[in-house]
Every structure is written in structure tokens, then in C-alpha cells.
Design a protein around this motif. Sequence first.
Motif, PDB file in Angstrom:
ATOM      1  N   ASN A 193      -7.233   0.621  -5.104  1.00 41.96           N
ATOM      2  CA  ASN A 193      -8.548   0.580  -4.062  1.00 41.96           C
ATOM      3  C   ASN A 193      -8.549   1.146  -3.143  1.00 41.96           C
ATOM      4  O   ASN A 193      -8.693   0.604  -1.912  1.00 41.96           O
ATOM      5  CB  ASN A 193      -7.678  -0.744  -2.585  1.00 41.96           C
ATOM      6  CG  ASN A 193      -7.703  -2.333  -3.550  1.00 41.96           C
ATOM      7  OD1 ASN A 193      -8.833  -2.562  -4.827  1.00 41.96           O
ATOM      8  ND2 ASN A 193      -7.391  -3.078  -3.970  1.00 41.96           N
TER       9      ASN A 193
ATOM     10  N   ASP B  95      -1.032  -1.180  -4.228  1.00 40.43           N
ATOM     11  CA  ASP B  95      -2.243  -0.463  -4.379  1.00 40.43           C
ATOM     12  C   ASP B  95      -2.259   0.350  -3.821  1.00 40.43           C
ATOM     13  O   ASP B  95      -0.968   1.643  -3.359  1.00 40.43           O
ATOM     14  CB  ASP B  95      -2.722  -0.731  -2.446  1.00 40.43           C
ATOM     15  CG  ASP B  95      -4.043  -0.446  -2.164  1.00 40.43           C
ATOM     16  OD1 ASP B  95      -4.565   0.177  -2.437  1.00 40.43           O
ATOM     17  OD2 ASP B  95      -4.152   0.014  -0.957  1.00 40.43           O
TER      18      ASP B  95
ATOM     19  N   GLY C  68       0.590  -2.001   4.155  1.00 43.93           N
ATOM     20  CA  GLY C  68       1.614  -0.685   3.887  1.00 43.93           C
ATOM     21  C   GLY C  68       2.286  -0.400   4.952  1.00 43.93           C
ATOM     22  O   GLY C  68       4.158  -0.887   5.291  1.00 43.93           O
ATOM     23  N   ARG C  69       1.897  -0.129   6.635  1.00 46.37           N
ATOM     24  CA  ARG C  69       2.229  -0.440   7.796  1.00 46.37           C
ATOM     25  C   ARG C  69       3.614  -1.245   8.192  1.00 46.37           C
ATOM     26  O   ARG C  69       4.651  -0.436   8.133  1.00 46.37           O
ATOM     27  CB  ARG C  69       1.498  -0.177   8.828  1.00 46.37           C
ATOM     28  CG  ARG C  69       1.730  -0.170  10.307  1.00 46.37           C
ATOM     29  CD  ARG C  69       0.836   0.171  11.410  1.00 46.37           C
ATOM     30  NE  ARG C  69       0.198   0.987  11.501  1.00 46.37           N
ATOM     31  CZ  ARG C  69       0.285   2.610  11.278  1.00 46.37           C
ATOM     32  NH1 ARG C  69       1.300   2.569  11.710  1.00 46.37           N
ATOM     33  NH2 ARG C  69      -0.199   3.650  11.293  1.00 46.37           N
TER      34      ARG C  69
ATOM     35  N   ALA D   8       0.673  -0.969   0.377  1.00 46.08           N
ATOM     36  CA  ALA D   8      -0.144   0.205  -0.283  1.00 46.08           C
ATOM     37  C   ALA D   8       0.666   1.520  -0.309  1.00 46.08           C
ATOM     38  O   ALA D   8       1.577   1.514   0.975  1.00 46.08           O
ATOM     39  CB  ALA D   8      -0.665   0.040   1.028  1.00 46.08           C
TER      40      ALA D   8
ATOM     41  N   ARG E 191     -15.678  -4.322  -1.427  1.00 45.16           N
ATOM     42  CA  ARG E 191     -14.900  -4.420  -0.056  1.00 45.16           C
ATOM     43  C   ARG E 191     -15.991  -4.673   0.649  1.00 45.16           C
ATOM     44  O   ARG E 191     -17.198  -3.804   0.795  1.00 45.16           O
ATOM     45  CB  ARG E 191     -14.773  -2.406   0.168  1.00 45.16           C
ATOM     46  CG  ARG E 191     -13.769  -2.465   1.262  1.00 45.16           C
ATOM     47  CD  ARG E 191     -13.065  -1.758   1.734  1.00 45.16           C
ATOM     48  NE  ARG E 191     -12.660  -1.113   2.575  1.00 45.16           N
ATOM     49  CZ  ARG E 191     -11.105  -0.479   2.934  1.00 45.16           C
ATOM     50  NH1 ARG E 191     -11.037  -0.078   1.876  1.00 45.16           N
ATOM     51  NH2 ARG E 191     -11.115   0.457   4.076  1.00 45.16           N
TER      52      ARG E 191
ATOM     53  N   PHE F 240     -11.286   1.770   9.910  1.00 42.28           N
ATOM     54  CA  PHE F 240     -11.245   1.742   9.593  1.00 42.28           C
ATOM     55  C   PHE F 240     -13.248   2.138   8.526  1.00 42.28           C
ATOM     56  O   PHE F 240     -13.751   2.144   7.808  1.00 42.28           O
ATOM     57  CB  PHE F 240     -10.495   0.933   8.459  1.00 42.28           C
ATOM     58  CG  PHE F 240      -9.619   1.832   8.478  1.00 42.28           C
ATOM     59  CD1 PHE F 240      -8.855   2.002   9.186  1.00 42.28           C
ATOM     60  CD2 PHE F 240      -8.363   1.556   7.140  1.00 42.28           C
ATOM     61  CE1 PHE F 240      -7.845   2.729   9.136  1.00 42.28           C
ATOM     62  CE2 PHE F 240      -7.596   1.242   7.165  1.00 42.28           C
ATOM     63  CZ  PHE F 240      -6.668   2.576   8.183  1.00 42.28           C
TER      64      PHE F 240
ATOM     65  N   THR G  73      -6.223  -0.129  11.272  1.00 42.81           N
ATOM     66  CA  THR G  73      -4.517  -0.745  10.987  1.00 42.81           C
ATOM     67  C   THR G  73      -4.093  -1.182  12.290  1.00 42.81           C
ATOM     68  O   THR G  73      -4.787  -0.477  13.481  1.00 42.81           O
ATOM     69  CB  THR G  73      -4.419   0.664  10.630  1.00 42.81           C
ATOM     70  OG1 THR G  73      -2.382   0.789  10.268  1.00 42.81           O
ATOM     71  CG2 THR G  73      -4.105   1.843  10.593  1.00 42.81           C
TER      72      THR G  73
ATOM     73  N   LYS H  52       0.887   4.574   0.171  1.00 43.85           N
ATOM     74  CA  LYS H  52       0.298   5.520   1.368  1.00 43.85           C
ATOM     75  C   LYS H  52       0.529   5.396   2.229  1.00 43.85           C
ATOM     76  O   LYS H  52       1.591   6.943   2.515  1.00 43.85           O
ATOM     77  CB  LYS H  52      -1.181   5.366   1.552  1.00 43.85           C
ATOM     78  CG  LYS H  52      -2.062   4.357   2.248  1.00 43.85           C
ATOM     79  CD  LYS H  52      -2.929   4.247   2.051  1.00 43.85           C
ATOM     80  CE  LYS H  52      -4.504   3.638   0.787  1.00 43.85           C
ATOM     81  NZ  LYS H  52      -4.136   3.009   0.667  1.00 43.85           N
TER      82      LYS H  52
ATOM     83  N   TYR I  70       3.431   6.196   7.601  1.00 46.97           N
ATOM     84  CA  TYR I  70       3.191   7.132   7.428  1.00 46.97           C
ATOM     85  C   TYR I  70       3.340   8.214   8.837  1.00 46.97           C
ATOM     86  O   TYR I  70       2.727   9.168   9.583  1.00 46.97           O
ATOM     87  CB  TYR I  70       1.216   6.776   8.942  1.00 46.97           C
ATOM     88  CG  TYR I  70       0.709   5.405   7.515  1.00 46.97           C
ATOM     89  CD1 TYR I  70       0.179   6.234   6.471  1.00 46.97           C
ATOM     90  CD2 TYR I  70       0.973   4.724   8.037  1.00 46.97           C
ATOM     91  CE1 TYR I  70      -0.497   5.421   5.874  1.00 46.97           C
ATOM     92  CE2 TYR I  70      -0.433   3.370   8.095  1.00 46.97           C
ATOM     93  CZ  TYR I  70      -0.420   3.516   6.379  1.00 46.97           C
ATOM     94  OH  TYR I  70      -1.474   3.034   5.588  1.00 46.97           O
TER      95      TYR I  70
ATOM     96  N   GLY J 227      -4.272  -4.627   4.010  1.00 46.93           N
ATOM     97  CA  GLY J 227      -3.456  -3.905   5.174  1.00 46.93           C
ATOM     98  C   GLY J 227      -3.687  -4.595   6.448  1.00 46.93           C
ATOM     99  O   GLY J 227      -4.987  -5.508   6.953  1.00 46.93           O
ATOM    100  N   GLY J 228      -3.441  -3.174   7.352  1.00 54.16           N
ATOM    101  CA  GLY J 228      -3.546  -3.268   8.962  1.00 54.16           C
ATOM    102  C   GLY J 228      -2.642  -3.983   9.910  1.00 54.16           C
ATOM    103  O   GLY J 228      -2.937  -4.614  10.704  1.00 54.16           O
TER     104      GLY J 228
ATOM    105  N   GLU K 284      -2.001  -5.800   1.668  1.00 54.47           N
ATOM    106  CA  GLU K 284      -1.615  -5.102   0.581  1.00 54.47           C
ATOM    107  C   GLU K 284      -1.341  -4.608   1.872  1.00 54.47           C
ATOM    108  O   GLU K 284      -1.765  -3.303   2.824  1.00 54.47           O
ATOM    109  CB  GLU K 284      -2.949  -3.993  -0.202  1.00 54.47           C
ATOM    110  CG  GLU K 284      -3.840  -4.362   0.066  1.00 54.47           C
ATOM    111  CD  GLU K 284      -5.212  -3.419  -0.404  1.00 54.47           C
ATOM    112  OE1 GLU K 284      -4.757  -3.511  -1.646  1.00 54.47           O
ATOM    113  OE2 GLU K 284      -5.995  -2.932   0.124  1.00 54.47           O
TER     114      GLU K 284
ATOM    115  N   HIS L  40     -10.825  -4.471   4.535  1.00 57.70           N
ATOM    116  CA  HIS L  40      -9.748  -4.343   5.772  1.00 57.70           C
ATOM    117  C   HIS L  40      -9.844  -4.271   7.225  1.00 57.70           C
ATOM    118  O   HIS L  40     -11.052  -3.248   7.485  1.00 57.70           O
ATOM    119  CB  HIS L  40      -9.251  -2.554   5.388  1.00 57.70           C
ATOM    120  CG  HIS L  40      -7.350  -1.983   5.859  1.00 57.70           C
ATOM    121  ND1 HIS L  40      -7.194  -2.130   7.226  1.00 57.70           N
ATOM    122  CD2 HIS L  40      -6.602  -1.662   4.926  1.00 57.70           C
ATOM    123  CE1 HIS L  40      -6.168  -1.444   6.943  1.00 57.70           C
ATOM    124  NE2 HIS L  40      -5.324  -1.722   6.150  1.00 57.70           N
TER     125      HIS L  40
HETATM  126  C1  PLP Z   1      -7.112   0.105   0.939  1.00 55.32           C
HETATM  127  C2  PLP Z   1      -6.173  -0.034   1.724  1.00 55.32           C
HETATM  128  N1  PLP Z   1      -5.251  -1.044   1.704  1.00 55.32           N
HETATM  129  C3  PLP Z   1      -4.357  -1.021   2.462  1.00 55.32           C
HETATM  130  C4  PLP Z   1      -4.099   0.045   3.600  1.00 55.32           C
HETATM  131  C5  PLP Z   1      -2.543  -0.331   4.295  1.00 55.32           C
HETATM  132  O1  PLP Z   1      -2.660  -0.757   5.911  1.00 55.32           O
HETATM  133  P1  PLP Z   1      -1.690  -0.598   6.577  1.00 55.32           P
HETATM  134  O2  PLP Z   1      -0.955   0.022   6.240  1.00 55.32           O
HETATM  135  O3  PLP Z   1      -2.853  -0.638   7.990  1.00 55.32           O
HETATM  136  O4  PLP Z   1      -1.942  -2.185   6.163  1.00 55.32           O
HETATM  137  C6  PLP Z   1      -4.943   0.568   3.319  1.00 55.32           C
HETATM  138  C7  PLP Z   1      -4.640   2.292   4.356  1.00 55.32           C
HETATM  139  O5  PLP Z   1      -5.008   3.020   4.720  1.00 55.32           O
HETATM  140  C8  PLP Z   1      -5.676   0.659   2.551  1.00 55.32           C
HETATM  141  O6  PLP Z   1      -7.046   2.035   2.855  1.00 55.32           O
END
Ligand code: PLP
Length: 379
Positions: free
Chosen positions: A94, A72, A256-257, A50, A139, A151, A184, A52, A355, A217-218, A254, A181
Motif C-alpha cells: 500500500n 501492509d 502500525g503505531r 503496517a 486511495r 498524510f 497518524t 513500517k 517509528y 492505520g492512524g 492496517e 489513511h
Molecule cells: C498505507 C499506510 N497504512 C498504514 C500506516 C500506519 O499508520 P499508523 O502507524 O498511523 O497506524 C501507514 C503509515 O504511514 C501507511 O502509509
Amino acid sequence: MSRQPSIWTTVTSHLKAANPTGPVMYFAPAVLQATARRFIDGFDGLVTYAVKANDTKVVLENLVASGLSAFDVASPVEMRELRAVSPDVALHYNNPVRTPEEIAVAVEMGVVSYSIDSMREFEKLRAQVPTDGVEISVRLCLPVEGAAYHFGEKFGADPEEAVALLKAVNAAGYITSMTFHPGTQCADPKVWMHYIEVCADVAKAANVTLARLNVGGGYASNRGVAPDLEAIFAGIKSAKQAYFGDNAPTLVCEPGRAMVAEAFTLATRVKAVRQDGTVFLNDGIYGGLAEAHQIGTVDRVRCLQSDASELACDGRPRVIYGPTCDSIDRLPDPLALPEGLDEGDYVLFDGMGAYSIAMGTRFNGYGKADLVTVQRLTA
Ligand SMILES: Cc1ncc(COP(=O)(O)O)c(C=O)c1O
């Protein structure tokens, strides 16, 4: 003129030589690549990232080099960032709410997977996205606890809506999948397992065979307690087998964290220590510590003197302020910092890759850390 290495051995070797006055984000590619390997080896399906959580170019490059072939993305900007790094990785868009203009960019960029949580968003996609080889994931959102924050308030269809959406996506001829999801910073495998069980029920009620199930993610990162990712992977695998049996979809994750957090350490510097012990740092919630108010202070802290020699972090809890003139620029939880902590000393926060850079602002002219690459984050 002295030449500086482009990759330093350790954080302290750089601090000693450079004596930086601003905050520094130290990046260890080896740590990021090891985490990517942990996901690829442990997760029973396709591992994506992810963007972001941290869209720094070197992060994306290292993940592509580690073998990730899909990402993602939440916006056209992230799509372009990824395309600048790799022309052929798969883009999964996503973010379930999009403008027609954003969808047009996604089509042009060759996005292969979208998620939706409402009929209106599905109609918007249908108006522009060809069906051929394109996946749409419905979703799902359930009222489950276990994450740092939920979320589901913002995105996700309830099971009844999800059934209707799945039927519509399938009837339109798209590759039909589901996603969720769990929220997080979640460490409890049971949250994923419960979602997988309900996804199987929803698919059955819609009479649709899912091509893939994206379990989101999460995954928690180490914020004082090291997460047991393998227990989560095992829970996901066993739930897939238990609830879908022989007709199971391919899994996608997916993170991220958990993918990126451990690969970065934030080095801040003490600007002032007040008589009552309050500490002012040169970075705060408008910079690398941007998430502190939502998710709590990272308490994996190391302290160094101004010559980069170690200081034991065993003092009394202190109020910590960032450098801006805003009084909410304060860590929500006090931190135990050494009695002798002084102006010019360093406070290092480990596990800060997620983040942080992505959410930092330039408020009051602060918030931007230098990026320095190191072989190791610890000595
Ligand atoms: C659609 C989607 N996927 C994955 C993630 C990543 O989540 P995390 O950083 O908790 O793993 C997010 C976070 O906002 C998300 O919105």
C-alpha cells in the motif's frame, strides 16, 4: 561464566543486573499479543499490521503467532522481511508510488493487494500485475483534521479522481476496493466516519460495488492520554452500516503505531547534567526518539537511579539533548525530571515501539539500542 536469561522478568531486573551503558529497547511480547487481540476482538473486519511502524523480526513473529494473516508492506525489503517470518501471510503493498522494478518483485512475492492514487500508477501496475485474484484499492484523500499530521499532502486522490480510478480498476478486471489513511495519531472516530461516508459516495458515483474498504492505520497510541480504540471501532462499524447498508464491503484495517507502541519501553541513561539543569541522554532524535520533532515528545517518562531504584519524576522542566554533536538533537518539549537526577541515572520512555527502532540512524555512531525481551515493562 554467568548465564543471562533470554527473557527478563522486568525492565528493572535487567537494568540492575546488566548496568547497560547504551540505550536499551525493552520488548514485552505479552503486551503486543494483547494489543493484537484487542484489535482482532474489536475491529469489524480483517486486522493487518503496517510493517513500517516496527519491522523487528520478533514483532512480526509475535503478530503472526497472534493470528494476523495479512500485512501492509511499503517496499520489497519489507516483503522479504515478512517472507522470512511466514511463507504464506498475505502481502498488501500500500505504498501508492512504485517503480517497475519494485512491482516486478511484488509480483514475484505474490502480493495480493495494491493501492493506487493516480492513473499513471495504475498503468504501471496493469503492465505487470495479473488480474486473477488481485485487489487494487483506490486511495482517497480528504482535507480533514484530527491527526498529528496530515498524510494527504503526499498520497491520495480527490473524490473526482477516485471515481475515474475506480471505474478503470473495475473495467480492467481487478478486485476493486477503496482505502484511505486519516493521518497518524488520530483519536477521533468522526474522521474515519467521514471518510467512509465519502467512500460510499465515490463508489456510488462510479457505479462500482466495493469488495473491501481498507480504513487504514492512524489509530492513536497512548502519548499521555490512553486512546479509546473501541470508540473508533464502533464509529467505523456504524458508518459502514449507515453509508453502505446491505451492500457493504468487508472492512480491513492496517494499524502500525497503535499496534506496536505499547509493547516497548526505551531506557536511556544520563550522560551529563549541566549547571542550568540541561540533561544529555545517551539516545535522542537520531535514535529511539526519532519522531519527536514531528509528533512531540513522549511524556510518559520514568526515572531511576543508577542502581535502578525509583526517582520521582516531579522536578522542573528541563531541556533534553541527545548524544550526537548536532544541536537539533534535542527534544522539542522540555521534560520534568527530578531535581536530583545525576550522571548514570536512567530516563525511561514508555510506549515507544512505533517509528523508533524503524527510524533510528547510526549518526555519529549513536542511535542503535540493544533489544531486550521482558515479561513485563512495569514492576
Ligand atoms: C498505507 C499506510 N497504512 C498504514 C500506516 C500506519 O499508520 P499508523 O502507524 O498511523 O497506524 C501507514 C503509515 O504511514 C501507511 O502509509
